[in-house]
Design a protein around this motif. Structure first.
Motif, PDB file in Angstrom:
ATOM      1  N   LEU A 111     -20.785 -24.973  27.448  1.00  0.00           N
ATOM      2  CA  LEU A 111     -20.292 -26.325  27.701  1.00  0.00           C
ATOM      3  C   LEU A 111     -20.326 -27.099  26.387  1.00  0.00           C
ATOM      4  CD1 LEU A 111     -19.621 -28.638  29.788  1.00  0.00           C
ATOM      5  CD2 LEU A 111     -22.065 -29.011  29.968  1.00  0.00           C
ATOM      6  N   VAL A 112     -19.293 -27.870  26.111  1.00  0.00           N
ATOM      7  CA  VAL A 112     -19.290 -28.675  24.896  1.00  0.00           C
ATOM      8  C   VAL A 112     -19.130 -30.143  25.273  1.00  0.00           C
ATOM      9  CG1 VAL A 112     -17.982 -29.271  22.832  1.00  0.00           C
ATOM     10  CG2 VAL A 112     -18.410 -26.893  23.376  1.00  0.00           C
ATOM     11  N   ILE A 113     -19.973 -30.987  24.665  1.00  0.00           N
ATOM     12  CA  ILE A 113     -19.851 -32.420  24.899  1.00  0.00           C
ATOM     13  C   ILE A 113     -19.483 -33.061  23.563  1.00  0.00           C
ATOM     14  CG2 ILE A 113     -21.099 -34.516  25.547  1.00  0.00           C
ATOM     15  CD1 ILE A 113     -22.899 -32.801  27.288  1.00  0.00           C
ATOM     16  N   VAL A 114     -18.373 -33.768  23.519  1.00  0.00           N
ATOM     17  CA  VAL A 114     -17.989 -34.460  22.284  1.00  0.00           C
ATOM     18  C   VAL A 114     -18.282 -35.945  22.469  1.00  0.00           C
ATOM     19  CG1 VAL A 114     -16.146 -34.946  20.668  1.00  0.00           C
ATOM     20  CG2 VAL A 114     -16.165 -32.781  21.910  1.00  0.00           C
ATOM     21  N   MET A 115     -19.018 -36.524  21.515  1.00  0.00           N
ATOM     22  CA  MET A 115     -19.420 -37.925  21.671  1.00  0.00           C
ATOM     23  C   MET A 115     -18.756 -38.808  20.622  1.00  0.00           C
ATOM     24  SD  MET A 115     -23.358 -37.697  22.787  1.00  0.00           S
ATOM     25  CE  MET A 115     -23.228 -39.326  23.422  1.00  0.00           C
ATOM     26  N   LYS A 116     -18.556 -40.058  21.018  1.00  0.00           N
ATOM     27  CA  LYS A 116     -18.032 -41.029  20.057  1.00  0.00           C
ATOM     28  C   LYS A 116     -18.591 -42.401  20.410  1.00  0.00           C
ATOM     29  CE  LYS A 116     -13.842 -42.820  18.007  1.00  0.00           C
ATOM     30  NZ  LYS A 116     -12.378 -42.823  18.019  1.00  0.00           N
ATOM     31  N   GLU A 153      -4.380 -29.807  21.933  1.00  0.00           N
ATOM     32  CA  GLU A 153      -4.008 -29.808  20.527  1.00  0.00           C
ATOM     33  C   GLU A 153      -4.577 -31.019  19.772  1.00  0.00           C
ATOM     34  OE1 GLU A 153      -2.001 -27.803  18.367  1.00  0.00           O
ATOM     35  OE2 GLU A 153      -2.670 -26.349  19.868  1.00  0.00           O
ATOM     36  N   ASN A 154      -4.325 -32.226  20.323  1.00  0.00           N
ATOM     37  CA  ASN A 154      -4.730 -33.425  19.591  1.00  0.00           C
ATOM     38  C   ASN A 154      -6.103 -33.933  20.042  1.00  0.00           C
ATOM     39  OD1 ASN A 154      -3.848 -34.014  22.066  1.00  0.00           O
ATOM     40  ND2 ASN A 154      -2.237 -35.487  21.441  1.00  0.00           N
ATOM     41  N   GLY A 155      -6.893 -33.071  20.675  1.00  0.00           N
ATOM     42  CA  GLY A 155      -8.240 -33.470  21.083  1.00  0.00           C
ATOM     43  C   GLY A 155      -9.167 -33.582  19.877  1.00  0.00           C
ATOM     44  N   MET A 156     -10.260 -34.306  20.081  1.00  0.00           N
ATOM     45  CA  MET A 156     -11.250 -34.511  19.009  1.00  0.00           C
ATOM     46  C   MET A 156     -11.879 -33.177  18.607  1.00  0.00           C
ATOM     47  SD  MET A 156     -12.902 -37.612  18.145  1.00  0.00           S
ATOM     48  CE  MET A 156     -14.342 -38.049  17.241  1.00  0.00           C
ATOM     49  N   PHE A 157     -12.272 -32.385  19.601  1.00  0.00           N
ATOM     50  CA  PHE A 157     -12.974 -31.125  19.317  1.00  0.00           C
ATOM     51  C   PHE A 157     -12.065 -30.200  18.513  1.00  0.00           C
ATOM     52  CE2 PHE A 157     -14.468 -26.815  20.716  1.00  0.00           C
ATOM     53  CZ  PHE A 157     -15.712 -26.890  20.117  1.00  0.00           C
ATOM     54  N   ALA A 158     -10.795 -30.126  18.944  1.00  0.00           N
ATOM     55  CA  ALA A 158      -9.861 -29.249  18.253  1.00  0.00           C
ATOM     56  C   ALA A 158      -9.723 -29.663  16.786  1.00  0.00           C
ATOM     57  CB  ALA A 158      -8.512 -29.307  18.956  1.00  0.00           C
TER      58      ALA A 158
END
Length: 1568
Positions: free
Chosen positions: A1534-1539, A1556-1561
């Motif tokens: 599981l990956v959690i991307v925070m901002k 494609e245009n996601g933060m993680f990508a």
């Protein structure tokens, strides 16, 4: 009875002039009035007109302060003249009383003479300050007239009346003639020198050079004698301190004669003069040089001291006389021995001293003089001591600049030793000088005292003296024991500090692992050892205090008891009280003698150490090292521009450098210009005769880039130093082309920074050019680092400044070398601490572009072979000799093997380069650390105003508040806080025993008074007492029986009281010391517990240094300094109070004067305390830069010498020394100011007590009570200034209690929790590792904005979760929330069904595991680091080490698991430390592991292994990874991307990558 000038006895023809005018005594006296009246008439108008015009400029500008010739002589003679006039007046009054009517001519001329003499000196002073000598003519005429009239009188006495020296009046007149004659001579001398009258061209005189420089504020050498003696010139400073604090500006500069340079030249000349041509090797004696340079002031001081000691004995003798005559006045005085001649009474010399008022005045004058001389003696020794210290510091510094490098590197001379020389040995010698007049004054004082006692009391006095002398060695013993105990205490406190520092540095880890208490106990353990030695220390201190208080009681007891048994009677009151005050005088020297002897022994050791240091090896004086011109002269000029001091003695400063620079030989002519440096057949060594470098033949081409390469330890750095002349040459030579030797910039491998701003470190004393500075900063890519610093490039760095990382320090050193505008630049491995990006940038921008564009000659030592392609010339080294020299092409053609070897190495380095680029570079990490160091203080501070206010208040307390009312108050609240932490029983015991002790002391003396007066009742007829072996004529047996009965009764009472007094002395001294000890124990214990249990936020906003200060400096003050101060303060205060009480009881009129005296005393202490505190602070704050400058210089010797900046550093050292000496001089002058004033007050108390007893004497008290009152009055003079000094000290020391107290009010974390750990939490919780985060909001402090906003997440048992996001997105805050380290004000985290906020912190934190980004290791064994709780078996520890890839390395260590870890884990690499932290987490088999950027400092290969290990070892556990390299979490479940504190993306990594245009990508793209 009427009165007229010549008497109005009508039978005598007072006005007859039958035998000639001059035979009439009255006429001659009238004639004597003429000069006085003449002077008063002429000077008064001048003074008034003058003063009127000057009142506009009250503070006469000291520019005009001149001393006319014979200035001091004139003042001394005037004082003598005044004294003689007083005697004349007294004699006149006494004679007048013998006559039937009043004869005014007997005393009026004396009175008018006194007024005239006073006027003459005031007048002289005004003329002197306005430098207008013509007006001195008036005084000249006055002295001539007075001399003539007095001579007539003397001639009349001798010729006409046939009166000789047996009469007082004749002696006084003769003295006056001599004095007037001498004053006339002084006046003639002024005319002779200044030629201001009778000469055609008067001489123009300028005031002393120091005074033309307005910076000099220390005026002691320039003011007149009276101001010198009473420190009157200090008044504006001390009173002004009350309004605004004293700053460095206010105390100005030192007078030239006291500056370190002046004294250094004096001492150095004395030192060098001892080197004889016959025996140049013989070491000069430091003692002899000190004596030659500073012997005269010490002799002067000793003279003052002897005078003071002799005058000190006047007190007891006067008391004896006063009491004696008081007892005799009951009997009719015998017929006077004087004669009446020419109808006027003439008194014999002995008779004058039988009048008590005369004795009282004498006693007063003797006291005032004694105190003045004593303070003068102190001042002279202190000034000399300070001068000596300045000279020694300069001497040591010059030696440091010439020390051979091998001495430092081979460990013969360590930095520690140098720091000790500077901080300890010079101070020991200074203190020895302060105390040395005591060495020869005290024995004289003791011998005199014993002789006088024998004269008063006979043999029994010797018994008392013997008691004192025999107990002196015991005191010496105690003193040495004290010194030893202090050493052991110091060792323990150093250990404790080390442990405390480690704990505070790793506090975050301790809290996360719930280990606070374990480590807290380890500190308590070392503190326990420290307290044990403090207990011993307290015991010895109280013994010493006890001895000091009990010895006089014991001596008095022994004396009087012996006297009673030998003579069967007690001494008379006059003898008894004179003896009593003599014993008080004797105790002081004996008590001090032990201290003085101890200091003398220390001084001997210090001189020996200093001598060894001054004889150690110096750097070689080869011709090339010194070039061909005495350039030092120009160098000096160049640098002097930078220093701010305006010194008009310019030549003197160059002189110092010319002293140091050896003679220079001409250069060899055959050198060509295209070679900058050439070494031919050189063999160099570091001191042992084995050559480190052998057979060196190289040349460095001018204007080109030369690289020196080779393996580690093959002598590359040594070669640079050999060229710079730092190594000892065995053979061969180094030749420099002309213009280059003085133009070298050098960057060492181990970076060396000054304690100064970034800018000062880079410009290094050169002129500032903005453009150049910017270019250098860019070349070294320092701008991003500078932007992070709180004050940009004006931030202080260095030892006392901000700790930069190795790479940052190194880049600053390289920048310094680039910035200097020199022909040659030596760079010693500048890339060693830099990562690959920075190295490339520095190589391209700095070395190839910046330096080569300037056509500078560059010599670069490096390991990075990929840069060889840029080199114009290469020197390859191996094992201390040159392997190859030439261009890369040459080597490629001639030595293929070497070239291939390099190639393979280069490929490997390129490979590393690629790997390095994948990592987040080391620099970014360093910058992160730096940002974090400030982030905690900066950003949080901005939001949070209230906290800032709090900190400001704290600051104010730490510095100084300017408001007047706060500055003069004594911190009673803090005193109470201190006392109460000592325990109420101890406080009660101390107060009660103190009061009781002082009551008993008074009772002893009263008992003595009653006893002596009961025996010596005049009417018994037993009055014929012959002093010495006194026999009492007894009138019948009856009387003697009565006396014996009462005598033996009194004797037993006396013995009992003395016994009680001695016991109470012991109890009080113990109670104070142990009160202090228990207070210290409690305060430290509370402080430690409070701080260790404080929330983590506290450590973010409180600088580490501030917390450490509480544990070091402040704790030390509370441990060792407050108890003795408190003891001394209570003792001296109670002594003064009991003395004043006794005097008031015996002579009630004394109370009338008490009010004005009290008011005066109040103001003196009020002003002094404030000024003293400021000056003390200045002294402390100026000392640190000085010590730092020394250690800094010793560390950066090679750099300073390579740059040729010795002159600038010397100048800086002299300035720092002078600044510190100024503060210290002012502090000691302020102490003298206080002591002179309190001493004079004491003298006034004696005078008023004596006058009061005379006044009421007609009625009540017997002589013995008067004796008692006067003896007490004499002790007051000794103790008044101690009251003030101790008050001032206590005030400064209580600040420590205040600071500690301010930390005791911090909130602790809430450790309790609402669940009971034992019953409500399962033993093996959390068994599954399921985490629910519900609507979580987190902030660091109620005042701050939330860092996490409404976060929701669900982590299944055993899931591997990765959290990523930019810096500041709240990743780390989330990890802290799991441990309840932050304020969760909304929402909750539920782990395995339990809300973590309800759990006790200890339980929660001990059941989870975390690996932090910064690896933290503690000093101790490896076992202790993995498992401080000692819960695990060895197998489990080995298993953890194996998982962490450390098993083999630990096995190889001596001791295996018990192998040592040094402080901060310095003996392992950063990567290994991180692996240990992993092992630590594995040891704790918890089902949840949190990794906070844990692999940041590990290389790729190890990291991959780790990832696999974590996946296998923690297969069934929940792992939360906070990642800064995204590729580490690509395999997560599981990956959690925070901002910005919110969850932005939340899914499987595969799913997220598809957006494609996601933060993680985008992160993954950037990272690939």
């Amino acid at each position: 009875m009427g009165s007229s000038f010549c008497g109005d006895d009508l039978d005598i023809d007072a006005y007859s002039v039958d035998d000639g005018v001059l035979s009439n005594g009255c006429f001659v006296d009238a004639l004597n009035l003429v000069p006085h009246v003449f002077l008063l008439f002429i000077t008064f108008p001048i003074l008034f007109i003058g003063w009127g015009s000057q009142s506009s400029k009250v503070q006469i500008h000291h520019n005009t302060w001149l001393h006319f010739p014979g200035h001091n002589m004139r003042w001394i003679l005037t004082f003598l003249l005044l004294f003689v006039h007083v005697c004349e007046f007294a004699e006149g009054i006494v004679s007048n009383n013998q006559m039937d009517t009043n004869y005014l001519h007997l005393f009026v001329p004396a009175f008018i003479g006194f007024v005239a003499a006073t006027t003459s000196v005031v007048y002289y002073h005004n003329i002197e300050t306005s430098n207008f000598p013509k007006l001195l003519l008036v005084l000249f005429v006055y002295w001539v007239l007075a001399f003539i009239t007095k001579s007539i009188k003397l001639w009349k006495y001798a010729q006409v009346m046939k009166i000789g020296p047996e009469y007082v009046r004749f002696c006084i007149t003769a003295l006056l003639v001599i004095l007037y004659g001498l004053l006339m001579a002084v006046e003639i001398n002024v005319i002779r020198v200044r030629k201001y009258v009778f000469f055609a061209n008067p001489q123009k005189v300028k005031p002393p050079e120091d005074l033309q420089d307005l910076g000099v504020r220390f005026l002691q050498p320039f003011v007149n004698l009276l101001s010198k003696a009473t420190y009157w010139w200090m008044n504006p400073l001390i009173i002004g301190a009350h309004k605004r604090p004293i700053e460095l500006k206010k105390i100005g500069k030192l007078p030239i004669a006291m500056r370190a340079l002046t004294n250094y030249l004096r001492l150095k000349d004395a030192y060098e003069d001892q080197r004889t041509p016959e025996n140049p090797e013989q070491a000069p004696s430091i003692w002899r040089s000190m004596y030659r340079a500073f012997g005269r002031p010490i002799l002067l001081s000793s003279t003052f001291r002897y005078l003071a000691d002799l005058l000190g004995f006047a007190g007891p003798l006067c008391i004896s006389g006063i009491v004696n005559y008081m007892n005799k006045t009951d009997v009719k005085p015998k017929e006077s021995k004087g004669d009446t001649k020419m109808d006027v009474y003439f008194m014999s010399s002995t008779e004058l001293l039988q009048h008590t008022p005369v004795l009282v005045v004498l006693l007063f004058l003797a006291l005032v003089l004694q105190r003045t001389f004593l303070q003068a003696s102190y001042y002279v020794t202190i000034e000399t001591g300070i001068n000596l210290r300045g000279a020694l510091l300069a001497m040591i510094y010059n030696k440091i600049l010439r020390l051979s490098t091998s001495n430092m590197s081979m460990g013969e001379m360590t930095l520690g030793q140098i720091n000790n020389l500077v901080a300890i040995e010079t101070n020991q010698l200074m203190w020895f000088l302060f105390l040395c007049p005591n060495l020869w004054a005290m024995p004289v004082q003791i011998v005199m005292g014993v002789i006088l006692l024998y004269y008063l009391l006979g043999c029994s006095a010797l018994v008392g003296a013997a008691v004192i002398v025999l107990l002196a060695p015991v005191q010496y013993l105690i003193a040495t024991k004290l010194a030893n105990t202090q050493k052991s205490t110091l060792e323990h406190s150093t250990d404790r500090l080390k442990t405390t520092t480690e704990i505070l540095k790793g506090i975050k880890l301790l809290k996360l692992y719930a280990w606070e208490n374990i480590f807290c106990n380890s500190v308590e353990e070392t503190r326990g050892k420290e307290l044990t030695s403090l207990r011993t220390f307290a015991l010895y201190t109280s013994m010493s205090i006890f001895m000091n208080a009990a010895i006089p009681i014991a001596a008095v007891l022994a004396t009087f008891v012996t006297h009673y048994f030998l003579r069967n009677t007690v001494p008379s009151p006059s003898e008894a009280f004179a003896a009593l005050s003599l014993f008080h005088i004797l105790v002081t020297p004996l008590f001090l003698l032990s201290t003085v002897v101890r200091f003398a022994v220390k001084a001997l050791v210090s001189v020996q150490k200093l001598g060894e240091f001054l004889q150690s090896d110096e750097i070689g004086d080869d011709s090339w090292r010194n070039g061909d011109l005495p350039v030092s002269f120009d160098m000096c000029k160049k640098h002097m521009g930078a220093t701010k001091a305006i010194n008009r003695k310019q030549p003197m400063r160059y002189q110092m450098d010319n002293y140091e620079q050896p003679t220079r030989r001409q250069l060899r002519p055959h050198q060509t210009e295209d070679v900058a440096v050439k070494v031919s057949s050189g063999f160099f060594t570091w001191g042992s005769n084995l050559s480190t470098l052998s057979d060196i033949n190289i040349r460095i081409p001018t204007g080109q880039l030369t690289m020196i390469v080779g393996q580690v330890g093959c002598g590359k750095s040594s070669l640079l130093l050999a060229m710079l002349g730092e190594m000892q040459t065995i053979n061969g030579n180094v030749s420099w082309s002309n213009k280059n030797r003085y133009s070298v910039a050098y960057a060492t491998q181990k970076s060396w920074l000054l304690n100064a701003t970034v800018e000062e470190n880079i410009t290094f004393g050169g002129p500032f050019s903005k453009q150049r500075y910017k270019a250098v900063i860019d070349a070294c890519s320092l701008q991003p680092d500078i932007d992070l610093l709180p004050f940009g490039d004006q931030t202080d760095i260095g030892e006392r400044g901000i700790n930069l990382s190795g790479g940052q320090r190194q880049r600053i050193c390289v920048a310094r070398a680039l910035y200097q505008n020199t022909n040659i630049v030596f760079l010693d491995d500048p890339f060693s601490a830099l990562d690959i990006h920075l190295s490339d940038h520095l190589m391209q921008e700095g070395i190839l572009k910046f330096l080569q564009d300037d056509k500078r000659t560059v010599v670069l030592v490096t390991h990075k072979l990929q840069y060889l392609i840029h080199a114009d010339w290469i020197i390859a080294m191996k094992d201390g000799s040159v392997l190859r020299e030439g261009t890369l092409k040459d080597i490629q053609t001639h030595d293929v093997e070497l070239y291939d070897h390099w190639k393979t190495l280069m490929n490997r380095q390129d490979h590393e380069l690629e790997k390095d680029i994948q990592q987040e570079s080391q620099t970014t990490l360093e910058r992160k650390t730096l940002r974090r160091a400030f982030y905690s203080r900066e950003t949080k501070g901005q939001i949070d105003d209230e906290d800032e206010e709090e900190e400001e208040e704290e600051e104010e307390d730490d510095n100084m508040s300017t408001t007047t009312n706060r500055r003069s108050k004594i911190p009673w609240k803090m005193c109470w806080c201190y006392m109460s932490s000592g325990g109420f029983f101890m406080v009660f015991l101390m107060v009660f025993s103190k009061l009781l002790k002082h009551s008993v002391m008074v009772a002893i003396d009263c008992c003595l008074a009653v006893w002596t007066s009961s025996v010596h009742q005049p009417p018994t007829g037993a009055l014929d007492v012959t002093i010495g072996n006194s026999t009492l004529k007894q009138n019948g047996t009856m009387a003697s029986d009565v006396i014996n009965l009462s005598g033996s009764y009194y004797l037993w009472v006396f013995i009992a009281l003395c016994g009680a007094g001695i016991t109470l002395c012991l109890i009080t001294s113990l109670s104070v010391e142990f009160l202090g000890l228990s207070a210290a124990t409690n305060l430290h214990h509370n402080l430690l517990n409070k701080i260790i249990h404080a929330p983590i936020r506290f450590f973010d906003i409180t600088p580490l240094g501030q917390i450490l200060n509480r544990f070091s400096a402040d704790t030390n003050i509370i441990d060792q300094h407050i108890p003795p101060t408190l003891e001394s303060l209570t003792r001296s205060t109670l002594l003064c109070l009991s003395a004043i009480g006794v005097i008031a009881c015996i002579t009630p009129p004394f109370l009338i004067t008490l009010l004005p005296l009290g008011v005066t005393f109040y103001f003196i202490q009020k002003y002094f305390r404030v000024a003293s505190k400021d000056l003390q602070d200045l002294d402390d704050s100026t000392q640190l830069p000085l010590l730092c400058h020394f250690s800094e210089t010793a560390e950066g010797l090679t750099t300073i010498r390579a740059f040729r900046h010795e002159a600038r550093f010397k100048q800086r050292m002299l300035e720092l020394t002078d600044t510190n000496n100024t503060a210290y001089l002012f502090l000691s002058a302020a102490n003298r100011w206080l002591e002179v004033r309190t001493d004079y007050l004491g003298a006034v108390i004696v005078l008023t007590a004596a006058v009061a007893s005379l006044w009421i004497h007609n009625g009540t008290p017997s002589g013995s009570y008067v004796g008692l009152a006067l003896t007490y009055a004499l002790t007051v003079t000794n103790y008044l200034n101690w009251v003030v000094r101790n008050l001032a000290d206590l005030e400064v020391q209580m600040a420590a209690v205040k600071k500690v107290n301010s930390f005791l009010s911090t909130e602790s974390e809430n450790y309790e929790g609402s669940l009971d750990a034992a019953s409500q939490v399962p033993e093996n919780w959390p068994q599954d590792g399921e985490i629910k985060i519900q609507d979580l909001c987190v902030r660091y402090d109620p005042m701050l904005k939330p860092v996490l906003k409404h976060v929701n997440a669900y982590i299944e048992p055993g899931q591997k979760v990765g959290i990523c996001g930019r810096t500041g997105s709240g990743k780390s805050s989330l990890s802290l929330a799991f441990f309840n380290m932050v304020d969760m004000f909304e929402g909750k985290i539920i782990i395995d069904g339990i809300d973590i906020c309800k759990l006790p912190l200890q339980t929660l934190r001990s059941r989870l595991s975390i690996i932090l980004q910064d690896p933290v290791l503690f000093s101790g064994s490896i076992r202790f680091n993995l498992d401080p709780e000692r819960m695990c078996t060895d197998d489990r520890l080995w298993e953890a080490l194996e998982i962490a890839q450390l098993k083999n390395m630990v096995k190889a260590l001596p001791g295996g698991l018990d192998g040592m870890v040094t402080e901060g884990g310095e003996n392992f690499s950063v990567g290994q430390r991180q692996l240990f932290c992993l092992a630590r987490a594995f040891v704790r088999k918890s089902s949840i592991l949190i990794m906070d950027e844990a692999t940041a400092s590990i290389d790729m290969a190890t990291e991959n292994i780790l990832q696999k290990v974590v996946m296998t070892a923690f297969a069934d556990r929940t792992v939360v990874t906070i990642a800064h390299r995204v590729h580490t979490i690509l395999t997560a479940d599981l990956v959690i991307v925070m901002k910005r504190g919110n969850i932005l993306e939340y899914d499987k990594p595969e799913t997220l990558l598809e957006q494609e245009n996601g933060m993680f990508a985008s992160f993954v793209k950037a990272d690939m």
